[in-house]
Motif scaffolding. Structure first.
Motif, PDB file in Angstrom:
ATOM      1  N   LYS A  57      -9.755 -16.049   4.362  1.00 37.06           N
ATOM      2  CA  LYS A  57      -9.243 -14.737   4.741  1.00 37.06           C
ATOM      3  C   LYS A  57      -8.803 -13.976   3.484  1.00 37.06           C
ATOM      4  O   LYS A  57      -8.103 -14.518   2.637  1.00 37.06           O
ATOM      5  CB  LYS A  57      -8.070 -14.887   5.704  1.00 37.06           C
ATOM      6  N   VAL A  58      -9.216 -12.719   3.396  1.00 34.70           N
ATOM      7  CA  VAL A  58      -8.871 -11.882   2.251  1.00 34.70           C
ATOM      8  C   VAL A  58      -7.586 -11.117   2.563  1.00 34.70           C
ATOM      9  O   VAL A  58      -7.469 -10.496   3.615  1.00 34.70           O
ATOM     10  CB  VAL A  58     -10.005 -10.896   1.913  1.00 34.70           C
ATOM     11  N   THR A  59      -6.631 -11.181   1.639  1.00 35.88           N
ATOM     12  CA  THR A  59      -5.393 -10.420   1.768  1.00 35.88           C
ATOM     13  C   THR A  59      -5.146  -9.663   0.470  1.00 35.88           C
ATOM     14  O   THR A  59      -5.625 -10.060  -0.587  1.00 35.88           O
ATOM     15  CB  THR A  59      -4.189 -11.339   2.058  1.00 35.88           C
ATOM     16  N   LEU A  60      -4.404  -8.593   0.575  1.00 36.00           N
ATOM     17  CA  LEU A  60      -4.050  -7.816  -0.606  1.00 36.00           C
ATOM     18  C   LEU A  60      -2.755  -8.355  -1.167  1.00 36.00           C
ATOM     19  O   LEU A  60      -1.801  -8.604  -0.441  1.00 36.00           O
ATOM     20  CB  LEU A  60      -3.912  -6.340  -0.253  1.00 36.00           C
ATOM     21  N   GLY A  61      -2.711  -8.534  -2.468  1.00 38.67           N
ATOM     22  CA  GLY A  61      -1.531  -9.098  -3.114  1.00 38.67           C
ATOM     23  C   GLY A  61      -0.901  -8.130  -4.083  1.00 38.67           C
ATOM     24  O   GLY A  61      -0.962  -6.905  -3.918  1.00 38.67           O
ATOM     25  N   ASP A  62      -0.310  -8.690  -5.123  1.00 43.94           N
ATOM     26  CA  ASP A  62       0.361  -7.896  -6.143  1.00 43.94           C
ATOM     27  C   ASP A  62      -0.618  -6.928  -6.802  1.00 43.94           C
ATOM     28  O   ASP A  62      -1.766  -7.270  -7.062  1.00 43.94           O
ATOM     29  CB  ASP A  62       0.958  -8.809  -7.218  1.00 43.94           C
ATOM     30  N   GLY A  63      -0.159  -5.742  -7.055  1.00 41.27           N
ATOM     31  CA  GLY A  63      -0.967  -4.771  -7.778  1.00 41.27           C
ATOM     32  C   GLY A  63      -1.652  -3.735  -6.908  1.00 41.27           C
ATOM     33  O   GLY A  63      -2.231  -2.792  -7.428  1.00 41.27           O
ATOM     34  N   ILE A  64      -1.600  -3.882  -5.588  1.00 43.16           N
ATOM     35  CA  ILE A  64      -2.280  -2.908  -4.726  1.00 43.16           C
ATOM     36  C   ILE A  64      -1.664  -1.521  -4.880  1.00 43.16           C
ATOM     37  O   ILE A  64      -2.362  -0.517  -4.828  1.00 43.16           O
ATOM     38  CB  ILE A  64      -2.293  -3.355  -3.247  1.00 43.16           C
ATOM     39  N   ALA A  65      -0.360  -1.464  -5.120  1.00 43.98           N
ATOM     40  CA  ALA A  65       0.298  -0.167  -5.297  1.00 43.98           C
ATOM     41  C   ALA A  65      -0.208   0.540  -6.551  1.00 43.98           C
ATOM     42  O   ALA A  65      -0.179   1.769  -6.638  1.00 43.98           O
ATOM     43  CB  ALA A  65       1.809  -0.325  -5.347  1.00 43.98           C
ATOM     44  N   ASP A  66      -0.694  -0.231  -7.517  1.00 44.57           N
ATOM     45  CA  ASP A  66      -1.254   0.383  -8.725  1.00 44.57           C
ATOM     46  C   ASP A  66      -2.459   1.256  -8.401  1.00 44.57           C
ATOM     47  O   ASP A  66      -2.706   2.253  -9.079  1.00 44.57           O
ATOM     48  CB  ASP A  66      -1.651  -0.690  -9.740  1.00 44.57           C
ATOM     49  N   ALA A  67      -3.203   0.883  -7.378  1.00 48.79           N
ATOM     50  CA  ALA A  67      -4.381   1.667  -6.991  1.00 48.79           C
ATOM     51  C   ALA A  67      -3.966   3.054  -6.502  1.00 48.79           C
ATOM     52  O   ALA A  67      -4.648   4.043  -6.777  1.00 48.79           O
ATOM     53  CB  ALA A  67      -5.179   0.938  -5.910  1.00 48.79           C
ATOM     54  N   GLU A  68      -2.847   3.135  -5.804  1.00 47.67           N
ATOM     55  CA  GLU A  68      -2.371   4.429  -5.306  1.00 47.67           C
ATOM     56  C   GLU A  68      -2.019   5.361  -6.466  1.00 47.67           C
ATOM     57  O   GLU A  68      -2.463   6.505  -6.508  1.00 47.67           O
ATOM     58  CB  GLU A  68      -1.167   4.247  -4.385  1.00 47.67           C
ATOM     59  N   TRP A  95       7.549  10.079  -8.807  1.00 44.90           N
ATOM     60  CA  TRP A  95       7.731  10.901  -7.613  1.00 44.90           C
ATOM     61  C   TRP A  95       8.119  10.049  -6.400  1.00 44.90           C
ATOM     62  O   TRP A  95       7.857   8.846  -6.362  1.00 44.90           O
ATOM     63  CB  TRP A  95       6.458  11.661  -7.307  1.00 44.90           C
ATOM     64  N   PRO A  96       8.706  10.675  -5.369  1.00 40.55           N
ATOM     65  CA  PRO A  96       9.058   9.939  -4.151  1.00 40.55           C
ATOM     66  C   PRO A  96       7.815   9.311  -3.509  1.00 40.55           C
ATOM     67  O   PRO A  96       6.724   9.893  -3.513  1.00 40.55           O
ATOM     68  CB  PRO A  96       9.641  11.018  -3.238  1.00 40.55           C
ATOM     69  N   ALA A  97       8.008   8.134  -2.933  1.00 43.71           N
ATOM     70  CA  ALA A  97       6.908   7.393  -2.313  1.00 43.71           C
ATOM     71  C   ALA A  97       6.222   8.203  -1.215  1.00 43.71           C
ATOM     72  O   ALA A  97       4.998   8.146  -1.073  1.00 43.71           O
ATOM     73  CB  ALA A  97       7.417   6.064  -1.765  1.00 43.71           C
ATOM     74  N   ARG A  98       6.984   8.977  -0.455  1.00 41.68           N
ATOM     75  CA  ARG A  98       6.385   9.761   0.641  1.00 41.68           C
ATOM     76  C   ARG A  98       5.400  10.794   0.111  1.00 41.68           C
ATOM     77  O   ARG A  98       4.382  11.073   0.735  1.00 41.68           O
ATOM     78  CB  ARG A  98       7.464  10.429   1.487  1.00 41.68           C
ATOM     79  N   VAL A  99       5.671  11.337  -1.058  1.00 44.17           N
ATOM     80  CA  VAL A  99       4.780  12.317  -1.680  1.00 44.17           C
ATOM     81  C   VAL A  99       3.515  11.619  -2.181  1.00 44.17           C
ATOM     82  O   VAL A  99       2.399  12.071  -1.929  1.00 44.17           O
ATOM     83  CB  VAL A  99       5.496  13.054  -2.832  1.00 44.17           C
ATOM     84  N   VAL A 100       3.704  10.502  -2.866  1.00 43.27           N
ATOM     85  CA  VAL A 100       2.562   9.753  -3.404  1.00 43.27           C
ATOM     86  C   VAL A 100       1.663   9.284  -2.266  1.00 43.27           C
ATOM     87  O   VAL A 100       0.445   9.389  -2.338  1.00 43.27           O
ATOM     88  CB  VAL A 100       3.034   8.563  -4.268  1.00 43.27           C
ATOM     89  N   LYS A 101       2.279   8.788  -1.197  1.00 39.48           N
ATOM     90  CA  LYS A 101       1.500   8.295  -0.054  1.00 39.48           C
ATOM     91  C   LYS A 101       0.645   9.407   0.548  1.00 39.48           C
ATOM     92  O   LYS A 101      -0.550   9.207   0.824  1.00 39.48           O
ATOM     93  CB  LYS A 101       2.430   7.723   1.013  1.00 39.48           C
ATOM     94  N   ALA A 102       1.220  10.579   0.752  1.00 38.23           N
ATOM     95  CA  ALA A 102       0.473  11.696   1.334  1.00 38.23           C
ATOM     96  C   ALA A 102      -0.678  12.128   0.425  1.00 38.23           C
ATOM     97  O   ALA A 102      -1.800  12.377   0.898  1.00 38.23           O
ATOM     98  CB  ALA A 102       1.406  12.877   1.601  1.00 38.23           C
ATOM     99  N   LEU A 103      -0.428  12.197  -0.870  1.00 37.47           N
ATOM    100  CA  LEU A 103      -1.476  12.583  -1.822  1.00 37.47           C
ATOM    101  C   LEU A 103      -2.570  11.520  -1.888  1.00 37.47           C
ATOM    102  O   LEU A 103      -3.759  11.834  -1.945  1.00 37.47           O
ATOM    103  CB  LEU A 103      -0.881  12.825  -3.205  1.00 37.47           C
ATOM    104  N   TYR A 104      -2.185  10.251  -1.869  1.00 35.08           N
ATOM    105  CA  TYR A 104      -3.134   9.139  -1.906  1.00 35.08           C
ATOM    106  C   TYR A 104      -4.045   9.170  -0.684  1.00 35.08           C
ATOM    107  O   TYR A 104      -5.267   9.051  -0.801  1.00 35.08           O
ATOM    108  CB  TYR A 104      -2.367   7.815  -1.979  1.00 35.08           C
TER     109      TYR A 104
END
Length: 125
Positions: A57-68, A95-104
């Motif tokens: 099973k493939v799971t996402l680990g450390d570093g996935i936030a770097d992609a955003e 920047w705030p996470a909510r802003v980054v998430k929306a832009l991503y």
């Protein structure tokens, strides 16, 4: 783009990148569709952060936030009268996470990068 079956001609009337105006704290920006190099860089970051369990099973680990931060930093430009300046990851990380998430999410959408995820979900993977 138009294509109704696997044998129909694929036609792109324009190679212009999609642009979405963005205003953050009164400042004008433009979010631009990822080019091939940026899309590949983002996918590589996601793959490098993936882990495979003993069960396969493939799971996402450390570093996935770097992609955003990478994708937003590469696709977001300050839109000024003298031209456009790429924002970059360091600024995005402040920047705030909510802003980054929306832009991503919007950058993924306009860049067609959600298509891989939708195909995996549809296939039950």
């Amino acid at each position: 783009m138009t294509a109704d079956s696997t044998t129909d001609e694929i036609v792109f009337d324009s190679l212009d990148l999609i642009e979405v105006p963005v205003t953050l704290a009164g400042k004008k920006y433009v979010l631009i569709e990822a080019d091939g190099e940026t899309a590949a860089g983002m996918k590589n970051r996601i793959i490098r952060s993936s882990k495979v369990s003993d069960e396969g099973k493939v799971t996402l680990g450390d570093g996935i936030a770097d992609a955003e931060a990478f994708l937003v930093g590469q696709c977001l430009y300050r839109d000024e009268s003298g031209g456009r300046t790429r924002i970059g990851e360091a600024t995005v990380r402040s920047w705030p996470a909510r802003v980054v998430k929306a832009l991503y999410e919007r950058a993924r959408q306009i860049s067609g990068l959600d298509d891989d995820k939708k195909a995996r979900v549809a296939a039950g993977k």
